[in-house]
Design a protein around this motif. Structure first.
Motif, PDB file in Angstrom:
ATOM      1  N   ALA A  16       0.838  -1.207   0.000  1.00  0.00           N
ATOM      2  CA  ALA A  16       0.000   0.000   0.000  1.00  0.00           C
ATOM      3  C   ALA A  16       0.869   1.251   0.000  1.00  0.00           C
ATOM      4  O   ALA A  16       0.574   2.224  -0.707  1.00  0.00           O
ATOM      5  CB  ALA A  16      -0.939  -0.010   1.205  1.00  0.00           C
ATOM      6  N   MET A  17       1.937   1.232   0.795  1.00  0.00           N
ATOM      7  CA  MET A  17       2.847   2.385   0.852  1.00  0.00           C
ATOM      8  C   MET A  17       3.517   2.601  -0.507  1.00  0.00           C
ATOM      9  O   MET A  17       3.605   3.731  -0.982  1.00  0.00           O
ATOM     10  CB  MET A  17       3.905   2.165   1.929  1.00  0.00           C
ATOM     11  N   GLU A  18       4.001   1.530  -1.124  1.00  0.00           N
ATOM     12  CA  GLU A  18       4.649   1.645  -2.435  1.00  0.00           C
ATOM     13  C   GLU A  18       3.670   2.153  -3.482  1.00  0.00           C
ATOM     14  O   GLU A  18       4.040   2.950  -4.349  1.00  0.00           O
ATOM     15  CB  GLU A  18       5.251   0.296  -2.841  1.00  0.00           C
ATOM     16  N   ASP A  19       2.414   1.729  -3.397  1.00  0.00           N
ATOM     17  CA  ASP A  19       1.394   2.179  -4.347  1.00  0.00           C
ATOM     18  C   ASP A  19       1.074   3.664  -4.179  1.00  0.00           C
ATOM     19  O   ASP A  19       0.518   4.284  -5.084  1.00  0.00           O
ATOM     20  CB  ASP A  19       0.110   1.357  -4.198  1.00  0.00           C
ATOM     21  N   SER A  20       1.429   4.260  -3.026  1.00  0.00           N
ATOM     22  CA  SER A  20       1.147   5.675  -2.802  1.00  0.00           C
ATOM     23  C   SER A  20       1.989   6.577  -3.705  1.00  0.00           C
ATOM     24  O   SER A  20       1.747   7.775  -3.770  1.00  0.00           O
ATOM     25  CB  SER A  20       1.358   6.057  -1.329  1.00  0.00           C
ATOM     26  N   LEU A  26      -5.052   6.791   2.155  1.00  0.00           N
ATOM     27  CA  LEU A  26      -5.518   7.226   3.463  1.00  0.00           C
ATOM     28  C   LEU A  26      -5.517   6.006   4.366  1.00  0.00           C
ATOM     29  O   LEU A  26      -6.230   5.035   4.112  1.00  0.00           O
ATOM     30  CB  LEU A  26      -6.927   7.823   3.417  1.00  0.00           C
ATOM     31  N   LEU A  27      -4.689   6.054   5.415  1.00  0.00           N
ATOM     32  CA  LEU A  27      -4.661   4.990   6.412  1.00  0.00           C
ATOM     33  C   LEU A  27      -5.501   5.423   7.610  1.00  0.00           C
ATOM     34  O   LEU A  27      -5.318   6.525   8.121  1.00  0.00           O
ATOM     35  CB  LEU A  27      -3.233   4.735   6.891  1.00  0.00           C
ATOM     36  N   ARG A  76       7.472   3.591  10.106  1.00  0.00           N
ATOM     37  CA  ARG A  76       7.800   3.887   8.711  1.00  0.00           C
ATOM     38  C   ARG A  76       7.426   5.309   8.309  1.00  0.00           C
ATOM     39  O   ARG A  76       8.138   5.964   7.553  1.00  0.00           O
ATOM     40  CB  ARG A  76       7.111   2.873   7.805  1.00  0.00           C
ATOM     41  N   LEU A  77       6.295   5.789   8.822  1.00  0.00           N
ATOM     42  CA  LEU A  77       5.817   7.119   8.450  1.00  0.00           C
ATOM     43  C   LEU A  77       6.344   8.220   9.359  1.00  0.00           C
ATOM     44  O   LEU A  77       6.193   9.398   9.061  1.00  0.00           O
ATOM     45  CB  LEU A  77       4.287   7.133   8.439  1.00  0.00           C
ATOM     46  N   GLY A  78       6.917   7.838  10.495  1.00  0.00           N
ATOM     47  CA  GLY A  78       7.418   8.838  11.430  1.00  0.00           C
ATOM     48  C   GLY A  78       6.303   9.628  12.097  1.00  0.00           C
ATOM     49  O   GLY A  78       6.494  10.783  12.467  1.00  0.00           O
ATOM     50  N   VAL A  79       5.136   8.990  12.242  1.00  0.00           N
ATOM     51  CA  VAL A  79       3.979   9.631  12.864  1.00  0.00           C
ATOM     52  C   VAL A  79       3.672   8.880  14.152  1.00  0.00           C
ATOM     53  O   VAL A  79       3.367   7.684  14.116  1.00  0.00           O
ATOM     54  CB  VAL A  79       2.747   9.612  11.926  1.00  0.00           C
ATOM     55  N   LYS A  90       1.412  10.148   0.609  1.00  0.00           N
ATOM     56  CA  LYS A  90       1.727  10.368  -0.805  1.00  0.00           C
ATOM     57  C   LYS A  90       3.212  10.112  -0.976  1.00  0.00           C
ATOM     58  O   LYS A  90       4.020  10.568  -0.163  1.00  0.00           O
ATOM     59  CB  LYS A  90       1.392  11.805  -1.231  1.00  0.00           C
ATOM     60  N   ASN A  91       3.562   9.386  -2.036  1.00  0.00           N
ATOM     61  CA  ASN A  91       4.971   9.078  -2.317  1.00  0.00           C
ATOM     62  C   ASN A  91       5.667   8.472  -1.099  1.00  0.00           C
ATOM     63  O   ASN A  91       6.799   8.826  -0.774  1.00  0.00           O
ATOM     64  CB  ASN A  91       5.710  10.321  -2.805  1.00  0.00           C
ATOM     65  N   GLU A  92       4.948   7.587  -0.407  1.00  0.00           N
ATOM     66  CA  GLU A  92       5.454   6.852   0.753  1.00  0.00           C
ATOM     67  C   GLU A  92       5.780   7.734   1.952  1.00  0.00           C
ATOM     68  O   GLU A  92       6.493   7.316   2.861  1.00  0.00           O
ATOM     69  CB  GLU A  92       6.669   5.986   0.369  1.00  0.00           C
TER      70      GLU A  92
END
Length: 114
Positions: A16-20, A26-27, A76-79, A90-92
């Motif tokens: 899903a991340m790569e497809d972004s 939207l997660l 991975r997202l740093g959130v 967007k764009n991982e």
């Protein structure tokens, strides 16, 4: 019609991340044990039942049942993890996020209309 796709593995999250790179993701991080999260889930579903942006992929992570996936997404997202939480990718990369009662169909409509 747009729908939430449950993400249950690190492999599905990675895909899903790569497809972004090709379109926004939207997660929605959802706790099945939390009434606030249940309300946020209803708001996400309300948004999806109206006129959602069909260019967006919608994923849901159940934070209790799939804790490893939830933790991997946060790392991975740093959130920093919160629940409930909505993260636009967007764009991982996380480009927007919100949590708790700030997750409304109106907020989603506004951010996803761009």
């Amino acid at each position: 019609m747009a729908a939430l796709k449950r993400i249950t593995s690190i492999e599905e999250l990675t895909e899903a991340m790569e497809d972004s790179v090709h379109g926004p993701l939207l997660l929605f991080k959802h706790s099945t044990r939390c009434p606030i999260s249940s309300g946020a889930h209803r708001e996400v579903e309300a948004y999806l039942s109206q006129s959602p942006n069909e260019a967006v992929t919608y994923g849901v992570i159940y934070v209790v049942e799939d804790r490893g996936v939830s933790n991997a997404a946060a790392e991975r997202l740093g959130v920093k993890h919160e629940s409930p939480q909505a993260i636009l990718v967007k764009n991982e990369q996380a480009v927007w996020h919100t949590s708790h009662s700030d997750i409304t169909s109106e907020a989603l409509e506004g951010i996803l209309a761009e």
